[in-house]
Design a protein around this motif. Structure first.
Motif, PDB file in Angstrom:
ATOM      1  N   LEU A 140       0.837  -1.203   0.000  1.00 51.40           N
ATOM      2  CA  LEU A 140       0.000   0.000   0.000  1.00 51.40           C
ATOM      3  C   LEU A 140       0.872   1.254   0.000  1.00 51.40           C
ATOM      4  O   LEU A 140       0.633   2.199  -0.753  1.00 51.40           O
ATOM      5  CB  LEU A 140      -0.917  -0.045   1.223  1.00 51.40           C
ATOM      6  CG  LEU A 140      -2.014   1.015   1.307  1.00 51.40           C
ATOM      7  CD1 LEU A 140      -3.220   0.446   2.052  1.00 51.40           C
ATOM      8  CD2 LEU A 140      -1.529   2.269   2.024  1.00 51.40           C
ATOM      9  N   ALA A 141       1.907   1.251   0.824  1.00 51.65           N
ATOM     10  CA  ALA A 141       2.797   2.411   0.899  1.00 51.65           C
ATOM     11  C   ALA A 141       3.515   2.646  -0.422  1.00 51.65           C
ATOM     12  O   ALA A 141       3.722   3.796  -0.829  1.00 51.65           O
ATOM     13  CB  ALA A 141       3.814   2.220   2.024  1.00 51.65           C
ATOM     14  N   GLU A 142       3.896   1.577  -1.112  1.00 44.10           N
ATOM     15  CA  GLU A 142       4.709   1.729  -2.315  1.00 44.10           C
ATOM     16  C   GLU A 142       3.902   1.963  -3.581  1.00 44.10           C
ATOM     17  O   GLU A 142       4.424   2.504  -4.557  1.00 44.10           O
ATOM     18  CB  GLU A 142       5.602   0.493  -2.475  1.00 44.10           C
ATOM     19  CG  GLU A 142       6.647   0.387  -1.371  1.00 44.10           C
ATOM     20  CD  GLU A 142       7.684  -0.688  -1.627  1.00 44.10           C
ATOM     21  OE1 GLU A 142       7.526  -1.456  -2.609  1.00 44.10           O
ATOM     22  OE2 GLU A 142       8.657  -0.774  -0.855  1.00 44.10           O
ATOM     23  N   ARG A 442       4.043  12.878   3.475  1.00 46.73           N
ATOM     24  CA  ARG A 442       5.411  12.991   2.963  1.00 46.73           C
ATOM     25  C   ARG A 442       5.685  11.822   2.029  1.00 46.73           C
ATOM     26  O   ARG A 442       5.284  10.691   2.291  1.00 46.73           O
ATOM     27  CB  ARG A 442       6.422  12.995   4.103  1.00 46.73           C
ATOM     28  CG  ARG A 442       6.319  14.190   5.034  1.00 46.73           C
ATOM     29  CD  ARG A 442       7.380  14.157   6.115  1.00 46.73           C
ATOM     30  NE  ARG A 442       8.733  14.243   5.561  1.00 46.73           N
ATOM     31  CZ  ARG A 442       9.827  14.242   6.310  1.00 46.73           C
ATOM     32  NH1 ARG A 442       9.746  14.156   7.620  1.00 46.73           N
ATOM     33  NH2 ARG A 442      11.020  14.320   5.740  1.00 46.73           N
ATOM     34  N   SER A 443       6.388  12.100   0.933  1.00 44.40           N
ATOM     35  CA  SER A 443       6.758  11.026   0.025  1.00 44.40           C
ATOM     36  C   SER A 443       7.729  10.082   0.722  1.00 44.40           C
ATOM     37  O   SER A 443       8.494  10.490   1.598  1.00 44.40           O
ATOM     38  CB  SER A 443       7.391  11.587  -1.244  1.00 44.40           C
ATOM     39  OG  SER A 443       8.673  12.114  -0.962  1.00 44.40           O
ATOM     40  N   LEU A 444       7.697   8.816   0.330  1.00 49.94           N
ATOM     41  CA  LEU A 444       8.593   7.838   0.936  1.00 49.94           C
ATOM     42  C   LEU A 444      10.046   8.213   0.695  1.00 49.94           C
ATOM     43  O   LEU A 444      10.904   7.998   1.558  1.00 49.94           O
ATOM     44  CB  LEU A 444       8.303   6.448   0.363  1.00 49.94           C
ATOM     45  CG  LEU A 444       6.905   5.876   0.631  1.00 49.94           C
ATOM     46  CD1 LEU A 444       6.774   4.504  -0.011  1.00 49.94           C
ATOM     47  CD2 LEU A 444       6.624   5.798   2.127  1.00 49.94           C
ATOM     48  N   GLU A 445      10.327   8.764  -0.477  1.00 52.63           N
ATOM     49  CA  GLU A 445      11.707   9.134  -0.808  1.00 52.63           C
ATOM     50  C   GLU A 445      12.214  10.273   0.077  1.00 52.63           C
ATOM     51  O   GLU A 445      13.386  10.313   0.450  1.00 52.63           O
ATOM     52  CB  GLU A 445      11.808   9.521  -2.286  1.00 52.63           C
ATOM     53  CG  GLU A 445      11.686   8.353  -3.251  1.00 52.63           C
ATOM     54  CD  GLU A 445      10.279   7.755  -3.317  1.00 52.63           C
ATOM     55  OE1 GLU A 445      10.159   6.550  -3.611  1.00 52.63           O
ATOM     56  OE2 GLU A 445       9.305   8.492  -3.068  1.00 52.63           O
ATOM     57  N   SER A 446      11.322  11.210   0.431  1.00 57.82           N
ATOM     58  CA  SER A 446      11.747  12.342   1.271  1.00 57.82           C
ATOM     59  C   SER A 446      12.015  11.917   2.708  1.00 57.82           C
ATOM     60  O   SER A 446      12.626  12.662   3.473  1.00 57.82           O
ATOM     61  CB  SER A 446      10.672  13.436   1.252  1.00 57.82           C
ATOM     62  OG  SER A 446       9.559  13.058   2.039  1.00 57.82           O
TER      63      SER A 446
END
Length: 473
Positions: A140-142, A442-446
């Motif tokens: 779900l997160a990805e 917040r984006s996962l990458e950030s």
């Protein structure tokens, strides 16, 4: 198959985060929800099944404790194995493996001739069940855009909560007529059905990009974007957003200076949420039975309290979307502590059931937001190992907990058990308030600690990404 040439960075995270919710996301959400439903059903049938076996002299309290402990030992190994498998070989192979294992083992459990057979079968079944929370929340997160990630976390939680609640209702209808074995049959058949439906779920483009398989990531992204573009023009994505670069990291990174704080917070939150949920869903019928209730009345009383497993996830949709996982767990962790302090002093059956329902609702909300939020703390290349380690330790604490719980219950009664749970939630709420990482919007990458060292403040890039996404939605 057409060969896709990738000459520029894929930017999987930025491209997925800017998409509107469409048919692809709804299919994924449905399949993840179904998996969570049957995982909850299989995981929580132990409460009713063990009470029925105890009443029928098929088992003893000690054997029931072994059944639970070995089951959680399987869950502990299963979640760690799934975390390693997901980060090493991909998400797809891991989420199909876990469903197949616990589906087939559930059917085998229905044929067990004695507790000597059922206990090791439950251990193997636990290896499969241990992965579903990890896999569902991780996928779900990805896959889902950041503007909808928290809300969809709540929707998946509803499916899981309904599974817990319906387990109690189905047990009331099935066990008196068909016996406890039928519960394993229902769970096993349903799980294998979901395993078949999920065979076409794609691999995570975020993971593919992180391991350098850009052509495969691009192909999947184009399929997802092509489907979304049929509904409306796609908004642009920020090419200067935090970008994933291929790298391999050892598990020791979880204990490095930049990451160990997150690792410890994740572990302590998982311990609290898993132990609290386990006590409220796994032991209540047995406690009621030991206090003199009949099996039927015990199951009915438990079913009334278990409506909290539906109420909590329904609230979590609003709470997660409005406040995010961290603030949600802090708030309802305090609610758990407060209700737990009141519960032991109630004597009216209606008040006990009502307060118990609200307590279960708060416990379930903390469980789903706590475990779901944990996956957002770690970067893609070790996300499942990080969250897997936290769940492994949490489930490991459950192995010894049956004996501890029985000791507290025999000395202090239900009030003592619930009081101990209240203390755990108070501690977790305070910990997150002081040391928690804000992941909402917040984006996962950030959130990658290697790119952004300050866990308590949102960097300007992630703030701009949030504004852009909200504008597009």
């Amino acid at each position: 198959m057409k060969s896709i040439q990738v000459r520029t960075p894929v930017h999987a995270g930025a491209r997925l985060d800017r998409l509107p919710i469409g048919p692809f996301h709804r299919r994924v959400l449905t399949l993840l929800g179904l998996g969570m439903f049957f995982d909850s059903f299989d995981n929580n049938l132990s409460a009713s099944v063990l009470a029925a076996m105890l009443d029928g002299k098929w088992s003893t309290l000690e054997e029931n404790s072994l059944f639970l402990s070995w089951g959680y030992f399987g869950l502990m190994l299963g979640v760690w194995f799934a975390g390693w498998l997901s980060d090493r070989y991909g998400r797809k192979i891991a989420y199909q493996f876990n469903l197949a294992v616990f589906g087939f083992m559930a059917l085998l459990a229905a044929c067990a001739p004695s507790m000597e057979w059922l206990i090791p079968i439950r251990f193997l079944m636990g290896i499969g069940m241990g992965a579903e929370y990890l896999m569902a929340y991780g996928l779900l997160a990805e896959f889902f855009p950041l503007a909808s990630r928290a809300r969809c976390l709540g929707i998946v939680a509803i499916a899981s909560g309904v599974g817990v609640f319906l387990t109690a209702l189905v047990a009331m209808a099935v066990i008196p007529t068909f016996g406890w074995r039928a519960m394993f049959v229902i769970g096993g058949v349903g799980t294998l059905w979901v395993w078949w439906l999920r065979r076409h779920l794609p691999e995570s483009p975020r993971w593919l990009e992180r391991v350098g398989r850009n052509a495969e990531a691009e192909e999947i992204l184009q399929q997802i974007e092509g489907e979304a573009a049929k509904l409306a023009p796609l908004p642009p994505y920020a090419t200067d957003a935090p970008r994933a670069t291929p790298r391999k990291v050892p598990v020791s990174i979880l204990f490095s200076r930049k990451v160990i704080g997150r690792t410890l917070v994740a572990i302590l939150v998982n311990v609290t949420c898993l132990v609290g949920a386990y006590i409220m869903s796994g032991w209540m019928p047995t406690f009621f039975l030991q206090q003199g209730m009949s099996v039927t009345k015990s199951l009915a009383f438990n079913a009334a309290m278990m409506t909290g497993w539906v109420l909590g996830p329904m609230l979590s949709v609003y709470v997660a979307d409005r406040f995010g996982p961290r603030k949600g767990v802090i708030t309802f962790g305090l609610v758990c502590a407060a209700l737990g302090a009141v519960y032991p002093f109630l004597s009216n059956p209606v008040a006990i059931a009502g307060c118990g329902m609200l307590l279960v609702a708060a416990v379930s909300l903390c469980l789903y937001l706590g475990l779901g939020g944990t996956l957002e703390l770690f970067p893609t290349e070790y996300r499942f190992r990080g969250a897997g380690l936290a769940q492994t330790v949490g489930r490991g604490c459950l192995i010894a907990s049956p004996m501890i719980i029985m000791g507290i219950f025999r000395t202090y009664g239900i009030g003592g058990v619930i009081g101990a749970v209240s203390g755990l939630y108070l501690f977790a709420a305070l910990l997150l308030a002081v040391a928690g990482v804000e992941t909402s919007k917040r984006s996962l990458e950030s959130l990658d600690p290697d790119q952004h060292g300050d866990d308590r403040q949102r960097d300007s890039t992630s703030g701009q990404a949030e504004i852009a996404v909200q504008a597009n939605h």
